[in-house]
Design an enzyme around this catalytic site. Structure first.
Site, mmCIF file in Angstrom:
data_model
loop_
_atom_site.group_PDB
_atom_site.id
_atom_site.type_symbol
_atom_site.label_atom_id
_atom_site.label_comp_id
_atom_site.label_asym_id
_atom_site.label_seq_id
_atom_site.Cartn_x
_atom_site.Cartn_y
_atom_site.Cartn_z
ATOM 1 N N LYS A 44 116.803 -28.095 -44.926
ATOM 2 C CA LYS A 44 116.517 -27.951 -46.397
ATOM 3 C C LYS A 44 115.868 -29.280 -46.865
ATOM 4 O O LYS A 44 116.114 -30.141 -46.326
ATOM 5 C CB LYS A 44 117.882 -27.462 -46.974
ATOM 6 C CG LYS A 44 118.981 -28.447 -46.913
ATOM 7 C CD LYS A 44 120.256 -28.295 -47.521
ATOM 8 C CE LYS A 44 121.162 -29.318 -47.582
ATOM 9 N NZ LYS A 44 122.571 -29.162 -48.248
ATOM 10 N N ARG A 142 131.876 -23.863 -55.097
ATOM 11 C CA ARG A 142 130.680 -23.661 -55.490
ATOM 12 C C ARG A 142 130.151 -22.098 -55.045
ATOM 13 O O ARG A 142 130.854 -21.241 -55.395
ATOM 14 C CB ARG A 142 129.645 -24.656 -54.672
ATOM 15 C CG ARG A 142 129.959 -26.390 -54.859
ATOM 16 C CD ARG A 142 129.074 -27.061 -54.261
ATOM 17 N NE ARG A 142 128.470 -26.872 -52.984
ATOM 18 C CZ ARG A 142 127.779 -27.433 -52.107
ATOM 19 N NH1 ARG A 142 127.292 -28.581 -52.415
ATOM 20 N NH2 ARG A 142 127.382 -27.044 -50.899
ATOM 21 N N TYR A 276 109.560 -55.412 -66.103
ATOM 22 C CA TYR A 276 110.005 -55.140 -67.455
ATOM 23 C C TYR A 276 111.582 -55.456 -67.891
ATOM 24 O O TYR A 276 112.337 -55.412 -67.010
ATOM 25 C CB TYR A 276 110.338 -53.316 -67.469
ATOM 26 C CG TYR A 276 108.828 -52.857 -67.390
ATOM 27 C CD1 TYR A 276 107.974 -53.081 -68.077
ATOM 28 C CD2 TYR A 276 108.588 -51.846 -66.327
ATOM 29 C CE1 TYR A 276 106.467 -52.521 -68.008
ATOM 30 C CE2 TYR A 276 107.537 -51.246 -66.048
ATOM 31 C CZ TYR A 276 106.266 -51.511 -67.109
ATOM 32 O OH TYR A 276 105.222 -50.810 -66.614
ATOM 33 N N MET A 324 107.547 -47.730 -62.190
ATOM 34 C CA MET A 324 107.279 -46.486 -61.390
ATOM 35 C C MET A 324 106.329 -46.410 -60.058
ATOM 36 O O MET A 324 106.717 -45.466 -59.121
ATOM 37 C CB MET A 324 106.411 -45.842 -62.557
ATOM 38 C CG MET A 324 105.680 -44.088 -61.996
ATOM 39 S SD MET A 324 104.836 -43.385 -63.282
ATOM 40 C CE MET A 324 106.231 -43.130 -64.429
#
Length: 390
Positions: A44, A142, A276, A324
């Site tokens: 998966k 779940r 940043y 990013m």
């Protein structure tokens, strides 16, 4: 000097090297731990970021007899790639591609009556018996059918089976805390699973497989192996939990090595802010290396100031915030050429960090570290056959 000379050979910006030989060896090691049980290779989420089709092929070549996915779209993609054998998927929503799954011979998981109704309608439309597995909620909370609702689901599934619409091929469940040795829920879930399986079989169910063991249970709970074990993260050479042991403790080897090529090396003075927010300021004259991957590539922003990277034979740490597309490491005055390899994680053989090191640095689990590596990072397959790598 503003920049060191570049390495003369061409480099990829970044690459995730996937060692299919290691994956095959992991399958063999896991099969040896679960003798008598078949093995499902869970692929998966694009094989936990490693590439579903190449990894599925390698797992089958090494002796896995089932493939597992979460979504039906993932399962159908395996069939579209020509992968044979048993394929199971378990995460459905109303209106899903039931008919396509039935026609592709995919085992579909049912946790409630709505799903049974939809798959029987699809089987009628397809003119083909659907392969279904009933999932029991033994305590995870779940997906899965609650014990109070189990008799109704079993009865209706067996009624549909008598009509030729479905074949109940499996009874299964999933552990909540198998990665926490000694947790009381483990024994409680096993007991409940045995009870729910026994009830279904007393009513006439004749499943091909009964299964509850995930990776940690495969490694540490032989009493949970039943007919089939579902191995996900362990398949890729990552321990399900540091408490259980390292990959080497279980005879496993990490499959993915993530690296990038330094895009810039430059001198800066002391008290120079980096990235940043200037959360890192150089303590003195130094050199910086620019690593051209960032959170758009799956590098956790939580690794800002903590993520380890091997550059030029030394561990470095992410200096300042991960952006990013890039982050910076303080090279401490070293001057490796531009293009030098920066290894974020791998098996650890060359002294590089591992995915577990990154997980510890970010306060998460290694599953997330490998799974989140994005599509901008090419997967480069090694030690595989031509069929596996295509």
């Amino acid at each position: 000097m503003s920049e060191t000379s570049a390495v003369p050979t061409a480099h990829l910006r970044a690459r995730a090297e996937i060692d299919l030989g290691a994956l095959r060896a992991n399958v063999r090691a896991l099969r040896a731990r679960a003798k008598g049980a078949a093995l499902m290779a869970v692929v998966k989420s694009d094989a936990y970021g490693h590439g579903a089709v190449p990894c599925a092929r390698a797992a089958l070549a090494a002796g896995a007899s089932w493939l597992g996915t979460a979504t039906p779209e993932e399962a159908l993609a395996l069939r579209a790639a020509g992968l044979p054998g048993r394929v199971m998927c378990w995460l459905w929503v109303p209106g899903g591609p039931w008919r396509q799954a039935v026609e592709a011979g995919i085992d579909v998981s049912l946790s409630g009556m709505w799903a049974l109704r939809e798959v029987t309608e699809a089987a009628r439309a397809a003119g083909r018996t659907a392969r279904v597995q009933l999932k029991a909620d033994t305590g995870l909370g779940r997906n899965g059918c609650q014990p109070a609702d189990w008799p109704e689901l079993v009865a209706e599934a067996l009624r549909a089976e008598s009509e030729g619409l479905v074949r109940v091929t499996g009874l299964w469940s999933h552990f909540a805390c198998a990665d926490e040795p000694g947790h009381p829920s483990i024994a409680a879930q096993l007991d409940r699973f045995r009870e729910m399986v026994a009830y279904a079989e007393e009513q006439g169910a004749r499943p091909e497989v009964r299964h509850i063991a995930n990776s940690p249970a495969t490694l540490t709970l032989p009493e949970s192996h039943f007919d089939l074990v579902r191995t996900g993260i362990a398949l890729y050479g990552i321990s399900p939990s540091p408490e259980l042991g390292t990959p080497a403790d279980f005879g496993l080897r990490p499959v993915m090595t993530l690296s990038a090529s330094l895009a810039l090396v430059k001198h800066v003075p002391g008290e120079h802010g980096i990235s940043y927010g200037h959360h890192y300021v150089t303590p003195g004259d130094t050199t910086l290396g620019l690593v051209p991957v960032g959170y758009a590539d799956g590098i956790p922003r939580h690794a800002s100031g903590t993520g380890p990277v091997l550059v030029d034979g030394k561990w470095r740490t992410v200096a300042g915030r991960v952006a990013m597309d890039q982050f910076v490491v303080d090279l401490g005055g070293d001057e490796p050429p531009v293009g030098t390899e920066a290894v974020l994680f791998g098996p650890g053989d060359r002294g590089e960090p591992t995915a577990e090191d990154w997980a510890q640095a970010c306060g998460t689990i290694a599953y997330e570290i490998v799974t989140r590596i994005g599509t901008r990072v090419p997967r480069v397959y090694v030690n595989g056959t031509q069929d596996e790598e295509d």
